[in-house]
Design an enzyme around this catalytic site. Sequence first.
Site, PDB file in Angstrom:
ATOM      1  N   SER A  57      38.350  47.002  37.652  1.00  0.00           N
ATOM      2  CA  SER A  57      37.169  46.440  37.816  1.00  0.00           C
ATOM      3  C   SER A  57      35.947  47.162  38.560  1.00  0.00           C
ATOM      4  O   SER A  57      34.635  46.534  38.771  1.00  0.00           O
ATOM      5  CB  SER A  57      37.529  45.170  38.383  1.00  0.00           C
ATOM      6  OG  SER A  57      37.962  44.078  37.485  1.00  0.00           O
ATOM      7  N   SER A  62      35.650  43.396  36.234  1.00  0.00           N
ATOM      8  CA  SER A  62      34.879  41.980  36.906  1.00  0.00           C
ATOM      9  C   SER A  62      33.832  42.404  37.946  1.00  0.00           C
ATOM     10  O   SER A  62      33.150  41.542  38.012  1.00  0.00           O
ATOM     11  CB  SER A  62      36.246  41.351  37.599  1.00  0.00           C
ATOM     12  OG  SER A  62      36.700  42.053  38.821  1.00  0.00           O
ATOM     13  N   LYS A  77      30.946  42.339  46.703  1.00  0.00           N
ATOM     14  CA  LYS A  77      31.478  41.482  45.405  1.00  0.00           C
ATOM     15  C   LYS A  77      32.068  40.260  46.179  1.00  0.00           C
ATOM     16  O   LYS A  77      32.687  40.008  47.308  1.00  0.00           O
ATOM     17  CB  LYS A  77      32.743  41.976  45.022  1.00  0.00           C
ATOM     18  CG  LYS A  77      33.030  41.446  43.603  1.00  0.00           C
ATOM     19  CD  LYS A  77      34.141  42.260  43.220  1.00  0.00           C
ATOM     20  CE  LYS A  77      35.076  41.706  41.804  1.00  0.00           C
ATOM     21  NZ  LYS A  77      36.009  42.520  41.310  1.00  0.00           N
TER      22      LYS A  77
HETATM   23  N1  GLN Z   1      39.797  43.647  33.517  1.00  0.00           N
HETATM   24  C1  GLN Z   1      40.973  43.521  34.126  1.00  0.00           C
HETATM   25  C2  GLN Z   1      41.537  42.169  33.950  1.00  0.00           C
HETATM   26  O1  GLN Z   1      40.911  41.122  33.417  1.00  0.00           O
HETATM   27  C3  GLN Z   1      40.979  44.139  35.386  1.00  0.00           C
HETATM   28  C4  GLN Z   1      40.539  43.253  36.398  1.00  0.00           C
HETATM   29  C5  GLN Z   1      40.360  43.710  37.769  1.00  0.00           C
HETATM   30  O2  GLN Z   1      40.489  45.248  37.809  1.00  0.00           O
HETATM   31  N2  GLN Z   1      40.213  43.116  38.673  1.00  0.00           N
HETATM   32  O3  GLN Z   1      42.581  41.745  34.543  1.00  0.00           O
END
Ligand code: GLN
Length: 486
Positions: free
Chosen positions: A177, A153, A78
């Site tokens: 994410s 994400s 990532k």
């Molecule tokens: N979707 C969640 C957010 O927008 C979690 C994101 C993540 O786990 N990095 O914060």
Amino acid sequence: MGLQSLTIFDAVKGLREKKFSAVELCRALLERIEAVEPRVHAYMTVDREGALVAAAAADKAYAEGSAGRLCGVPLAIKDNLSTKGLRTTCSSKMLEDYVPPFDATVVARLKAEGSVLLGKTNLDEFAMGSSTENSAFGPTKNPWDLGTVPGGSSGGSAAAVAADLCLGSLGSDTGGSIRQPAALCGVVGLKPTYGRVSRYGLVAFASSLDQVGPITKTVRDAALLSAVLDGYDPMDSTCVDQAVPDYQAALGQGVQGLRIGLPKEYFAEGLEPEVRVAVMAAVTRLEKLGATIVPLSLPNTAHCLSVYYLLAPAEASSNLARYDGVRYGFRAEGVSSLVPMYMKTRAQGFGPEVKRRIMLGTHALSSGYYDAYYLKAQKVRTLIKGDFDRAWEQGVDLIATPTAPAPAFAFGAKTADPLTMYLSDIFTLSANLAGVPAISVPCGYSSKGLPIGLQLLGRAFGEVDLFRAAHAYETSEAWGQKKPVL
Ligand code: GLN
């Protein structure tokens, strides 16, 4: 089936038995990337040359008998994990040209075991989002239906695994994410216990919640990567000095004797009927395999969303203060004094969701509001963790829930209203707030052929139980053998 479709386990076996070379394997992946990546856009950067050099070194190591545990295995990282000499953008204009001078500990550990890093995967800017639509460089497409999102994400990391653009990948999980995109792309994703994996070199989003973990085709592969990633690192003060159990040995133990709690709050309103049916079928399967299913209540579940969306933005607003145009990253042009330079740099460098989080977080931390928002949220977080503590005290070993309330949604479906997007994380936030490990494993498909994920949560440092149950379930079903057609 081409080499690109192998699991990590089978790739290592094939390489050891000299059925193919690491260079052949690497080339198969690079060819697949050339053919499919333009349609999926899972990658931010593909390091063709670096990968081939690493693959040649892997072949040499096999020949010399010095091969590490992941020698020759092509993986993707990532793009919020630092890679020495390789651009690390966080899918943000702010870091578009940033080339880190060091490797994240997890990256260094993968390299030390001989793995071949193919490149860096796309994400929602600074890992804020659930669809990759917040990437400053265009979204990733879900390999199962290019008109739908891959989740986020870590959408690029999940799509890359699903589309055979790497054998496994790393993601980060602050509120879901790793698990939510894994569910939406039909692959396995593990968020380890808070403190199990080093975050040194992970670009910080919300430091009390962030964890790094694997996204793979199978549970066995997740266990293989975890064996390398997990364990103490003096470079991360939150990383716990705990022995890493033999995960592979645990895989064969089955679910006999495990008590799996079914929390009623996770099967309530808002859950799509098809997801409920698939997850309940998986729970029934676990019962047939020998687990005991017990009804459970986690009464503070309803507060997870509000608590997360106060704490995560608060921490983000503090962590992202460093992007000021001075030391590294983007700097706006056409300003001659310091404060206007800060303002213009941050106005131009950050996208709308990141700005929204910084404003929400700054507000929650501001004097006069701190007690009402931030402090209150911390107290409710303790109640949420208490729900889990009580479940374990009652003798529950694992908790089963859906990973996401619905399968992949269409591009644009949730971008107009941030709250509907935030609701995609409704089932994944609690594991981060409580610090416990959780895994998502494929458990079926919707009528439109989109993957559905089962989430299992465990005790802190209880990854072994997660692997046991997820592997037993996975090998009793054939979901993982289905592939998206691209
Ligand atoms: N979707 C969640 C957010 O927008 C979690 C994101 C993540 O786990 N990095 O914060």
